[in-house]
Scaffold this motif. Structure first.
Motif, PDB file in Angstrom:
ATOM      1  N   HIS A  49       0.814  -1.201   0.000  1.00  0.00           N
ATOM      2  CA  HIS A  49       0.000   0.000   0.000  1.00  0.00           C
ATOM      3  C   HIS A  49       0.860   1.269   0.000  1.00  0.00           C
ATOM      4  O   HIS A  49       1.919   1.309   0.631  1.00  0.00           O
ATOM      5  CB  HIS A  49      -0.911   0.010   1.226  1.00  0.00           C
ATOM      6  CG  HIS A  49      -1.739  -1.229   1.357  1.00  0.00           C
ATOM      7  ND1 HIS A  49      -2.413  -1.567   2.511  1.00  0.00           N
ATOM      8  CD2 HIS A  49      -2.010  -2.229   0.481  1.00  0.00           C
ATOM      9  CE1 HIS A  49      -3.055  -2.701   2.327  1.00  0.00           C
ATOM     10  NE2 HIS A  49      -2.825  -3.120   1.103  1.00  0.00           N
ATOM     11  N   GLU A  50       0.339   2.302  -0.646  1.00  0.00           N
ATOM     12  CA  GLU A  50       1.076   3.560  -0.767  1.00  0.00           C
ATOM     13  C   GLU A  50       1.393   4.175   0.582  1.00  0.00           C
ATOM     14  O   GLU A  50       2.495   4.689   0.799  1.00  0.00           O
ATOM     15  CB  GLU A  50       0.269   4.550  -1.608  1.00  0.00           C
ATOM     16  CG  GLU A  50       0.210   4.222  -3.083  1.00  0.00           C
ATOM     17  CD  GLU A  50      -0.611   5.226  -3.859  1.00  0.00           C
ATOM     18  OE1 GLU A  50      -0.204   5.572  -4.978  1.00  0.00           O
ATOM     19  OE2 GLU A  50      -1.669   5.663  -3.346  1.00  0.00           O
ATOM     20  N   HIS A  51       0.424   4.140   1.514  1.00  0.00           N
ATOM     21  CA  HIS A  51       0.563   4.922   2.742  1.00  0.00           C
ATOM     22  C   HIS A  51       1.426   4.253   3.806  1.00  0.00           C
ATOM     23  O   HIS A  51       1.838   4.922   4.756  1.00  0.00           O
ATOM     24  CB  HIS A  51      -0.813   5.237   3.332  1.00  0.00           C
ATOM     25  CG  HIS A  51      -1.553   4.024   3.806  1.00  0.00           C
ATOM     26  ND1 HIS A  51      -2.242   3.204   2.945  1.00  0.00           N
ATOM     27  CD2 HIS A  51      -1.701   3.486   5.038  1.00  0.00           C
ATOM     28  CE1 HIS A  51      -2.798   2.223   3.629  1.00  0.00           C
ATOM     29  NE2 HIS A  51      -2.487   2.356   4.902  1.00  0.00           N
ATOM     30  N   ASP A  52       1.699   2.957   3.680  1.00  0.00           N
ATOM     31  CA  ASP A  52       2.541   2.331   4.702  1.00  0.00           C
ATOM     32  C   ASP A  52       3.650   1.464   4.097  1.00  0.00           C
ATOM     33  O   ASP A  52       4.831   1.767   4.235  1.00  0.00           O
ATOM     34  CB  ASP A  52       1.715   1.549   5.729  1.00  0.00           C
ATOM     35  CG  ASP A  52       0.646   0.664   5.123  1.00  0.00           C
ATOM     36  OD1 ASP A  52       0.728   0.306   3.940  1.00  0.00           O
ATOM     37  OD2 ASP A  52      -0.306   0.299   5.867  1.00  0.00           O
ATOM     38  N   ALA A  55       5.697   3.503   1.633  1.00  0.00           N
ATOM     39  CA  ALA A  55       6.408   4.547   2.380  1.00  0.00           C
ATOM     40  C   ALA A  55       7.618   3.959   3.103  1.00  0.00           C
ATOM     41  O   ALA A  55       8.690   4.590   3.172  1.00  0.00           O
ATOM     42  CB  ALA A  55       5.464   5.214   3.380  1.00  0.00           C
ATOM     43  N   ASN A 308       2.448  -4.894   5.322  1.00  0.00           N
ATOM     44  CA  ASN A 308       2.616  -3.446   5.188  1.00  0.00           C
ATOM     45  C   ASN A 308       2.920  -2.795   6.531  1.00  0.00           C
ATOM     46  O   ASN A 308       3.836  -1.970   6.643  1.00  0.00           O
ATOM     47  CB  ASN A 308       1.337  -2.839   4.601  1.00  0.00           C
ATOM     48  CG  ASN A 308       1.167  -3.113   3.131  1.00  0.00           C
ATOM     49  OD1 ASN A 308       1.765  -2.462   2.289  1.00  0.00           O
ATOM     50  ND2 ASN A 308       0.343  -4.094   2.804  1.00  0.00           N
ATOM     51  N   TYR A 312       6.274  -0.871   7.803  1.00  0.00           N
ATOM     52  CA  TYR A 312       6.140   0.508   8.268  1.00  0.00           C
ATOM     53  C   TYR A 312       6.660   0.654   9.690  1.00  0.00           C
ATOM     54  O   TYR A 312       7.369   1.622  10.005  1.00  0.00           O
ATOM     55  CB  TYR A 312       4.680   0.937   8.187  1.00  0.00           C
ATOM     56  CG  TYR A 312       4.466   2.421   8.375  1.00  0.00           C
ATOM     57  CD1 TYR A 312       4.761   3.312   7.348  1.00  0.00           C
ATOM     58  CD2 TYR A 312       3.969   2.932   9.570  1.00  0.00           C
ATOM     59  CE1 TYR A 312       4.566   4.673   7.513  1.00  0.00           C
ATOM     60  CE2 TYR A 312       3.775   4.283   9.750  1.00  0.00           C
ATOM     61  CZ  TYR A 312       4.073   5.154   8.715  1.00  0.00           C
ATOM     62  OH  TYR A 312       3.888   6.513   8.890  1.00  0.00           O
ATOM     63  N   ARG A 342      -1.864   3.431  15.935  1.00  0.00           N
ATOM     64  CA  ARG A 342      -1.835   2.926  14.556  1.00  0.00           C
ATOM     65  C   ARG A 342      -2.216   1.453  14.508  1.00  0.00           C
ATOM     66  O   ARG A 342      -3.013   1.016  13.665  1.00  0.00           O
ATOM     67  CB  ARG A 342      -0.437   3.139  13.989  1.00  0.00           C
ATOM     68  CG  ARG A 342      -0.227   2.612  12.586  1.00  0.00           C
ATOM     69  CD  ARG A 342       1.123   3.026  12.038  1.00  0.00           C
ATOM     70  NE  ARG A 342       2.252   2.316  12.614  1.00  0.00           N
ATOM     71  CZ  ARG A 342       3.234   2.885  13.299  1.00  0.00           C
ATOM     72  NH1 ARG A 342       3.224   4.190  13.531  1.00  0.00           N
ATOM     73  NH2 ARG A 342       4.234   2.159  13.772  1.00  0.00           N
TER      74      ARG A 342
END
Length: 377
Positions: A49-52, A55, A308, A312, A342
C-alpha cells in the motif's frame, strides 16, 4: 551512534528495520531461526500500500527495486457466487495504489540490500531475560547467548521477545485457512484458472470462503476459509491429502466444481493455517532497551495490512533511532507512542473486514462496501 541494535526475526519488518538503520549508518544484527533464506516457502502475493508499505520502502531507499517486482494486472479482483457466477468485478487499470508482489521476492530484495553477515541464520531463540539497566540476554537453541542494550522483537505471532513487555498471547479467532496451489493452471486446470481470472478471486458465504490469487505465470494460490473450532480441524488427518481435502470440501457441498477444484485438485498437500490474533488494543508499559514490531506487536485477523504494517513499523523505528542517536529511550518512547494507536486502528479495521468477508451479510455486504468506496477496503 555506538549502540548495536539486535533484531530477532528476518521477516519483512525486521529486515526493513535493519535496512533503514543501515541507510543511517547504524549497525544491526538480525538473528533468524531458519537455517537459510531458502529454508521454506515465503508465502504468496502481497499488495503493498502507498501509505505504509511503499512509504517504508521509500525510507529504505528501495522504491525502484520494489517497482521492478510488481506483477502487472494482479490488482484485478472478482467476486463470485457459489455457482461460479460473477457478482462483482474490478479490472487492474494500473492506477491502483496497491500493486502486487511476491513476498519471497520482496524479502530477497531486502536481504540483498544489507551488508554481508547482517543476518545470522540458524539462530532459534529459546528465551530472553532482563539483566537490568536496559540490557537483555537472548538465549539460542544451540546454547549460545547474546547480550544487548537495544533488543527488537520482530519474531512474529509467537514472539519470544514479547514476554519481556506483555503477558498477552495470540488467541484463535474461530477460523482457519487451508492453503493449496495449482501449477500450470491454464493448461492443467483451465476451468479453475478461468474462474480466478488475472488477479484475485473471492467466493464467499457466511463462515466460509474460497480465496485465490494468480501468482507468476499460471500458478494459482488458494486459501480456503472455514469457521470451525480447532478441535474440528484436529480430527482431520492432514497427512492424508486426499481425505483431508475431501473432508474440507464437504463443507462446500453444491459449490461450482471450478471453485472446489482449487482445493481437490491441488498440486500440493493441503496445509492448515489456524488464525490467531492479539487483543485489538494490545500495548505495554515502556521497558528500557526493548520493543516490538509487526505481528509480535499487533497480530490481527488477515486484512492485507500485516506485511505493510510490519515494514512501516520497521521503517518508523529505524527513523526514530536515527533521530535520537544518543537517547535510545527517547527513540523507543516516540516510536511506541505512534505505534499503539496505529496498530489498534488497523486491528479494528481488520476485524470489520473479517466480518464483511465471512459474516452474515456476505457477499452482498462486501459488494456494498466496494461500491461505496469503504476505506476499510
Amino acid at each position: 551512534m555506538t549502540t548495536h541494535v539486535t533484531i530477532i526475526g528476518a521477516g519483512l519488518g525486521g529486515l526493513t528495520l535493519a535496512r533503514v538503520l543501515h541507510v543511517h549508518g547504524i549497525p544491526a544484527t538480525v538473528y533468524e531461526a531458519e537455517v537459510s533464506p531458502a529454508a521454506r516457502a515465503q508465502g504468496g502475493m502481497l499488495d503493498i500500500h502507498e501509505h505504509d508499505g511503499q512509504a517504508a520502502l521509500e525510507a529504505a531507499g528501495l522504491r525502484d527495486e520494489f517497482r521492478g517486482l510488481v506483477l502487472e494486472g494482479r490488482q484485478a479482483m472478482r467476486l463470485l457466487d457459489q455457482s461460479g457466477a460473477v457478482l462483482f468485478e474490478e479490472a487492474d487499470d494500473g492506477t491502483g495504489g496497491r500493486p502486487e508482489v511476491l513476498r519471497g521476492e520482496l524479502r530477497r530484495t531486502l536481504l540483498d540490500s544489507l551488508p554481508a553477515g547482517t543476518v545470522r541464520w540458524g539462530h532459534k531463540v529459546t528465551g530472553t531475560r532482563a539483566l537490568g539497566e536496559g540490557r537483555h540476554e537472548v538465549t539460542f537453541a544451540d546454547g549460545g547467548t547474546v547480550i544487548t542494550s537495544l533488543l527488537v522483537g520482530a519474531d512474529g505471532a509467537w514472539s519470544r521477545v514479547r514476554p519481556l513487555l506483555s503477558a498477552a498471547g495470540p488467541r484463535y479467532i474461530g477460523m482457519s485457512f487451508v492453503e493449496t496451489y495449482l501449477f500450470e493452471a491454464d493448461t492443467r486446470h483451465p476451468a479453475a484458472a478461468k474462474a480466478v481470472g488475472g488477479g484475485s478471486l473471492l467466493a464467499l458465504a457466511p463462515g466460509k470462503g474460497i480465496q485465490a490469487h494468480r501468482e507468476k505465470g499460471d500458478t494459482l494460490h488458494t486459501y480456503v476459509a472455514l469457521a470451525r473450532p480447532q478441535e474440528w480441524f484436529a480430527d482431520i488427518d492432514f497427512g492424508d491429502s486426499v481425505a483431508a481435502a475431501a473432508r474440507i470440501v464437504g463443507e462446500f457441498d453444491g459449490w461450482a466444481p471450478e471453485l472446489t477444484a482449487l482445493l481437490t485438485d491441488s498440486d500440493t498437500a493441503p496445509l492448515l493455517r489456524p488464525l490467531h490474533a492479539l487483543p485489538v488494543d494490545h500495548r505495554w508499559q515502556r521497558v528500557p532497551g526493548v520493543t516490538l514490531l509487526g505481528d509480535a506487536a499487533h497480530l490481527s485477523a488477515p486484512n492485507g495490512e500485516g506485511a505493510n504494517l510490519a515494514m512501516y513499523d520497521g521503517a518508523e523505528l529505524g527513523k526514530a533511532i536515527a533521530a535520537h542517536p544518543h537517547d535510545v529511550e527517547a527513540a523507543l518512547a516516540g516510536y511506541e507512542q505512534s505505534l499503539f494507536p496505529r496498530s489498534a486502528q488497523a486491528a479494528a479495521e481488520g476485524t470489520r473486514l473479517h466480518e464483511l468477508l465471512f459474516g452474515d451479510t456476505t457477499p452482498h455486504g462486501l459488494i456494498s462496501a466496494f461500491t461505496e468506496d469503504d476505506p476499510t477496503l
